[in-house]
Design an enzyme around this catalytic site. Structure first.
Site, PDB file in Angstrom:
ATOM      1  N   ARG A 112       0.857  -1.188   0.000  1.00 39.07           N
ATOM      2  CA  ARG A 112       0.000   0.000   0.000  1.00 39.07           C
ATOM      3  C   ARG A 112       0.890   1.235   0.000  1.00 39.07           C
ATOM      4  O   ARG A 112       2.090   1.122   0.161  1.00 39.07           O
ATOM      5  CB  ARG A 112      -0.953  -0.002   1.197  1.00 39.07           C
ATOM      6  CG  ARG A 112      -0.252   0.069   2.539  1.00 39.07           C
ATOM      7  CD  ARG A 112      -1.243   0.220   3.674  1.00 39.07           C
ATOM      8  NE  ARG A 112      -0.568   0.132   4.958  1.00 39.07           N
ATOM      9  CZ  ARG A 112      -1.176   0.170   6.128  1.00 39.07           C
ATOM     10  NH1 ARG A 112      -2.481   0.290   6.193  1.00 39.07           N
ATOM     11  NH2 ARG A 112      -0.492   0.097   7.249  1.00 39.07           N
ATOM     12  N   CYS A 116       3.019   7.889  -6.505  1.00 39.61           N
ATOM     13  CA  CYS A 116       3.715   9.174  -6.601  1.00 39.61           C
ATOM     14  C   CYS A 116       2.658  10.270  -6.539  1.00 39.61           C
ATOM     15  O   CYS A 116       1.730  10.264  -7.342  1.00 39.61           O
ATOM     16  CB  CYS A 116       4.460   9.229  -7.935  1.00 39.61           C
ATOM     17  SG  CYS A 116       4.838  10.914  -8.462  1.00 39.61           S
ATOM     18  N   ASN A 150      -5.557   7.417   3.316  1.00 41.72           N
ATOM     19  CA  ASN A 150      -5.238   6.899   4.650  1.00 41.72           C
ATOM     20  C   ASN A 150      -3.808   7.267   4.997  1.00 41.72           C
ATOM     21  O   ASN A 150      -2.882   6.947   4.253  1.00 41.72           O
ATOM     22  CB  ASN A 150      -5.386   5.374   4.687  1.00 41.72           C
ATOM     23  CG  ASN A 150      -5.269   4.822   6.098  1.00 41.72           C
ATOM     24  OD1 ASN A 150      -6.143   5.066   6.928  1.00 41.72           O
ATOM     25  ND2 ASN A 150      -4.188   4.123   6.376  1.00 41.72           N
ATOM     26  N   GLU A 151      -3.664   7.970   6.115  1.00 40.05           N
ATOM     27  CA  GLU A 151      -2.332   8.329   6.617  1.00 40.05           C
ATOM     28  C   GLU A 151      -1.427   8.820   5.496  1.00 40.05           C
ATOM     29  O   GLU A 151      -0.390   8.228   5.174  1.00 40.05           O
ATOM     30  CB  GLU A 151      -1.704   7.143   7.357  1.00 40.05           C
ATOM     31  CG  GLU A 151      -2.484   6.782   8.611  1.00 40.05           C
ATOM     32  CD  GLU A 151      -1.811   5.732   9.483  1.00 40.05           C
ATOM     33  OE1 GLU A 151      -0.988   4.967   8.968  1.00 40.05           O
ATOM     34  OE2 GLU A 151      -2.116   5.678  10.680  1.00 40.05           O
ATOM     35  N   CYS A 162       8.289  14.533 -10.180  1.00 41.89           N
ATOM     36  CA  CYS A 162       8.332  15.240  -8.895  1.00 41.89           C
ATOM     37  C   CYS A 162       9.384  16.348  -8.948  1.00 41.89           C
ATOM     38  O   CYS A 162       9.174  17.441  -8.423  1.00 41.89           O
ATOM     39  CB  CYS A 162       8.613  14.273  -7.745  1.00 41.89           C
ATOM     40  SG  CYS A 162       7.141  13.343  -7.269  1.00 41.89           S
ATOM     41  N   GLU A 304      -8.233   5.919  14.731  1.00 42.78           N
ATOM     42  CA  GLU A 304      -7.757   4.545  14.921  1.00 42.78           C
ATOM     43  C   GLU A 304      -7.011   4.438  16.239  1.00 42.78           C
ATOM     44  O   GLU A 304      -6.268   5.354  16.608  1.00 42.78           O
ATOM     45  CB  GLU A 304      -6.748   4.155  13.827  1.00 42.78           C
ATOM     46  CG  GLU A 304      -7.295   3.966  12.447  1.00 42.78           C
ATOM     47  CD  GLU A 304      -6.185   3.564  11.459  1.00 42.78           C
ATOM     48  OE1 GLU A 304      -5.174   2.973  11.877  1.00 42.78           O
ATOM     49  OE2 GLU A 304      -6.344   3.876  10.273  1.00 42.78           O
ATOM     50  N   PHE A 354      -2.344 -10.719  12.433  1.00 43.76           N
ATOM     51  CA  PHE A 354      -2.142 -10.878  13.872  1.00 43.76           C
ATOM     52  C   PHE A 354      -2.243  -9.545  14.615  1.00 43.76           C
ATOM     53  O   PHE A 354      -1.805  -9.431  15.750  1.00 43.76           O
ATOM     54  CB  PHE A 354      -0.822 -11.604  14.159  1.00 43.76           C
ATOM     55  CG  PHE A 354      -0.868 -13.041  13.701  1.00 43.76           C
ATOM     56  CD1 PHE A 354      -1.853 -13.900  14.187  1.00 43.76           C
ATOM     57  CD2 PHE A 354       0.023 -13.517  12.760  1.00 43.76           C
ATOM     58  CE1 PHE A 354      -1.932 -15.217  13.754  1.00 43.76           C
ATOM     59  CE2 PHE A 354      -0.043 -14.840  12.325  1.00 43.76           C
ATOM     60  CZ  PHE A 354      -1.024 -15.698  12.817  1.00 43.76           C
TER      61      PHE A 354
HETATM   62  C1  GAL Z   1      -2.393   2.363  10.783  1.00 38.07           C
HETATM   63  C2  GAL Z   1      -3.095   2.208   9.441  1.00 38.07           C
HETATM   64  C3  GAL Z   1      -4.052   1.034   9.473  1.00 38.07           C
HETATM   65  C4  GAL Z   1      -3.397  -0.171  10.062  1.00 38.07           C
HETATM   66  C5  GAL Z   1      -2.857   0.150  11.425  1.00 38.07           C
HETATM   67  C6  GAL Z   1      -2.191  -0.998  12.117  1.00 38.07           C
HETATM   68  O1  GAL Z   1      -1.254   3.149  10.683  1.00 38.07           O
HETATM   69  O2  GAL Z   1      -3.796   3.356   9.116  1.00 38.07           O
HETATM   70  O3  GAL Z   1      -4.503   0.776   8.167  1.00 38.07           O
HETATM   71  O4  GAL Z   1      -2.368  -0.603   9.226  1.00 38.07           O
HETATM   72  O5  GAL Z   1      -1.913   1.171  11.302  1.00 38.07           O
HETATM   73  O6  GAL Z   1      -1.750  -0.642  13.397  1.00 38.07           O
END
Ligand code: GAL
Length: 681
Positions: A112, A116, A150-151, A162, A304, A354
């Site tokens: 993931r 670019c 995401n992040e 670039c 999260e 896990f």
């Molecule tokens: C975050 C991410 C999630 C998952 C998680 C695991 O950084 O956004 O998709 O990978 O970590 O801790």
């Protein structure tokens, strides 16, 4: 917009990947979600290849079904755009989608974040899938927020495109090459540029990079990812105008300047992953940093956290019983209006199988983790409505800046022991131990509402920051500045005329030179006259400024070396305020005493007298619209016992415990890892 939504209660849920499971499992999931009090799921974060299995062929049938299922069951959806995981077909069709590292090697796919940010092909396809999602679900009643990508933030890409984009960015910033050469101090090591085409990314080089170039490159990369976000946001705004937009941040993440991003988010959200047994002050600081991105008061979303162990540390230990619950409440106490997990159902395969989940591989509600999640769900459901939408009000600010971080840790450093966050934490931890509420904010933030501003290692100082700090102090504020401050401008060129550069007049000191102490070598700092809380001798490490007072009075002096007897700590009275200059890294007790003394002078009081390790913070309901009375003039008080042993707190008035409904007065017992949420009566 977001406040209106969050007043409905605290969102409780997390990342859900139903695209990994069959529809029978979805039914079971929903049943378990309800059992756990889950009212929100984050959907579609990495679902691109499922939503668009081939170029231009979309399959929303599964998502349609899920949106309906969730909505029918009273569960709202934080809907993600899936652009953090480009599908294989996109990378094969357009190899320029894949990023290139600093050595010129192209990354592969099958993981993931392999894109670019300046690839037009990536951007076009990201816009397209976002448009499709927004057209289809932008007005769906289940959708509470948009979660873009995401992040964001990595990896930095060094491809030719670039580099071209970097040149354009530089042209906009500097206009002429002459100005760029000057800003980068390009006279050094024969780095003057005659043509824009000569400018490159700071790739692998045999010796140190140009610091001005690196700093601009980091700004540019942060802006490049921001452009990706803004394009999607624009689409979501148009097609889904009532749904607030966010993207999940990572607190002290070095790759983006979150202060530059924050104005473009309707609400800040972030991912918190403290290791098991982590120092609670570290987590508190991150919450205060993330809340501080929008000035400090407005709530944020905890997008999260792990319900127990993660899978990416060296040793992935489960969180101890009560730890996740305590952290969930800590987030709410610091301003979170959502408590979400990664992940709701543990995957059977893939890299994160896990990693803990609310529903584990056993698939039942019998696990310790599930039961603890359900407990938090019940508690939040019971009283989250009383807290959601309320404010955090701090009287103390710590200034933090990403460009400052980038320059401080740019090689070569003056000392390998110099770590910006560590020094910020030296002060944050001391303030936390005093039970002061703190905002961690940008140097650009409004300062007048703070009684005290702590600015550790403020290396970059611009004339405008200098002016704002002076105005703040003159008006009665207290500024605590430290060593390694005021040294450079926004291009990391030194301010000539003596350290601490632009802060020399305000601090009332001239720092002639500085010594750095190798690990394990300590010095001593002796307080001249005893002050209320400052007395005797303290140890110090890391750094010693050789200070000459220029209007400041000496509070303490060094006890060793060729600067023995010279100032280590000074105070300069300016207008109605004062500036404390700390020329070394004091041991924890020294910092504790120093900020305690300064706070008492400035009239900052702890929220409540509480033992060490018991966190005490408040959330306040803002005044209603049109000048109506505040809906709840008294704050909600959170008491969190992070200690492994019981503690007790003496309450100065009568409260009701919102979790149990019981009245509380006098001495209140707090078992280990216990939480109390109190409302005055
Ligand atoms: C975050 C991410 C999630 C998952 C998680 C695991 O950084 O956004 O998709 O990978 O970590 O801790």
């Amino acid at each position: 917009m977001s406040l209106k939504r969050t007043r409905q209660g605290i969102l409780f849920g997390g990342d859900y990947n139903p695209d990994q499971w069959s529809p029978e499992v979805w039914q079971e999931d929903v049943r378990l979600f309800k059992e756990a009090g889950i009212n929100s799921v984050t959907l579609g974060v990495f679902a691109w290849s499922r939503l668009e299995p081939e170029p231009g062929r979309y399959d929303f049938s599964w998502m349609d079904e899920l949106m309906g299922l969730l909505h029918d069951n009273g569960i709202s959806v934080i809907l993600a755009t899936p652009t953090a995981a480009p599908p294989a077909w996109l990378c094969r069709l357009y190899p320029d989608v894949l990023p290139v590292d600093a050595r010129g090697a192209r990354y592969g796919y099958g993981s993931r974040r392999h894109y670019c940010p300046n690839s037009p092909n990536y951007r076009r396809h990201a816009r397209e899938i976002t448009t499709r999602l927004a057209e289809r679900y932008g007005r769906h009643p289940a959708v509470s927020y948009w979660h873009v990508d995401n992040e964001y933030g990595g990896p930095a890409c060094y491809c030719d495109r670039c580099v071209e984009a970097f040149r354009t960015w530089l042209r906009q910033r500097y206009g002429t090459l002459e100005r760029l050469n000057e800003a980068w101090y390009a006279a050094f090591w024969s780095q003057r540029y005659q043509k824009w085409e000569e400018i490159d990314a700071p790739r692998l080089t045999p010796a140190y990079h140009n610091p001005g170039q690196t700093l601009d490159w980091r700004r540019f990369m942060s802006d490049s990812f921001l452009q990706c976000y803004l394009e999607q946001r624009q689409i979501l705004r148009e097609l889904s105008p009532d749904v607030p937009v966010t993207t999940n941040f990572m607190a002290w993440f070095n790759g983006l300047d979150y202060h530059a991003w924050a104005p473009h988010l309707d609400i800040v959200s972030w991912d918190s992953y403290p290791p098991t047994g982590a120092d609670p002050a570290e987590t508190a600081a991150r919450h205060d940093l993330m809340r501080g991105l929008k000035g400090g008061r407005m709530p944020f979303l905890l997008m999260e956290q792990s319900p127990s162990q993660v899978n990416w540390m060296e040793y992935n230990r489960p969180q101890r019983p009560g730890e996740m619950r305590l952290r969930s409440w800590q987030a709410v106490a610091h301003g979170a209006d959502a408590v979400c997990f990664f992940q709701l159902r543990q995957s059977q395969g893939g890299a994160e199988k896990f990693h803990a989940a609310v529903i584990g591989h056993d698939g039942s509600s019998r696990s310790r983790v599930f039961r603890e999640v359900a407990q938090v769900g019940t508690e939040l459901g019971r009283m989250g409505g009383l807290v959601a939408g309320s404010e955090y009000r701090a009287e103390v600010a710590i200034l933090f800046s990403w460009p400052n971080w980038w320059t401080i840790e740019q090689e070569p450093r003056i000392s390998q022991g110099l770590h910006y966050i560590r020094e910020v934490m030296r002060y944050y931890r001391a303030l936390w131990r005093h039970h002061f509420e703190v905002d961690v904010v940008s140097p650009e933030a409004e300062l007048f509402r703070y009684r005290m501003v702590v600015a550790p290692l403020m290396r970059i100082v611009t004339p405008s920051l200098q002016k704002r700090l002076e105005e703040y102090v003159r008006a009665g504020g207290a500024l605590l500045a430290t060593f390694h401050s005021g040294l450079t401008d926004e291009n990391d060129r030194v301010h000539l005329g003596g350290y601490p550069g632009l802060l020399r007049g305000l601090c009332g000191v001239w720092v002639e030179e500085f010594d750095v102490l190798p690990p394990g070598q300590l010095t001593t700092v002796s307080v001249r006259e005893p002050y209320a809380m400052l007395a005797g001798e303290y140890k110090a490490e890391l750094w010693c400024d050789v200070i000459h007072p220029e209007g400041a009075r000496v509070l303490a002096t060094f006890g060793a070396d060729y600067y023995a007897g010279m100032p280590a700590l000074t105070e300069h009275l300016v207008g109605k305020g004062r500036v404390i200059y700390v020329g070394t890294a004091l041991e924890p007790k020294g910092v504790y005493d120093l900020v305690g003394w300064l706070a008492s002078v400035q009239g900052v009081r702890p929220v409540l007298g509480a033992p060490e390790g018991v966190e005490v913070v408040r959330r306040w309901h803002p005044a209603g619209p049109d000048g109506q009375q505040p809906s709840q003039a008294e704050p909600v008080l959170f008491l969190l016992n992070h200690n492994p042993s019981p503690a007790s707190v003496l309450l100065e008035r009568d409260y009701v415990d919102l979790l149990t409904g019981e009245p509380c007065r006098g001495e209140l017992a707090l078992p280990s890892r216990e939480v109390r949420v109190l409302r005055p009566i």
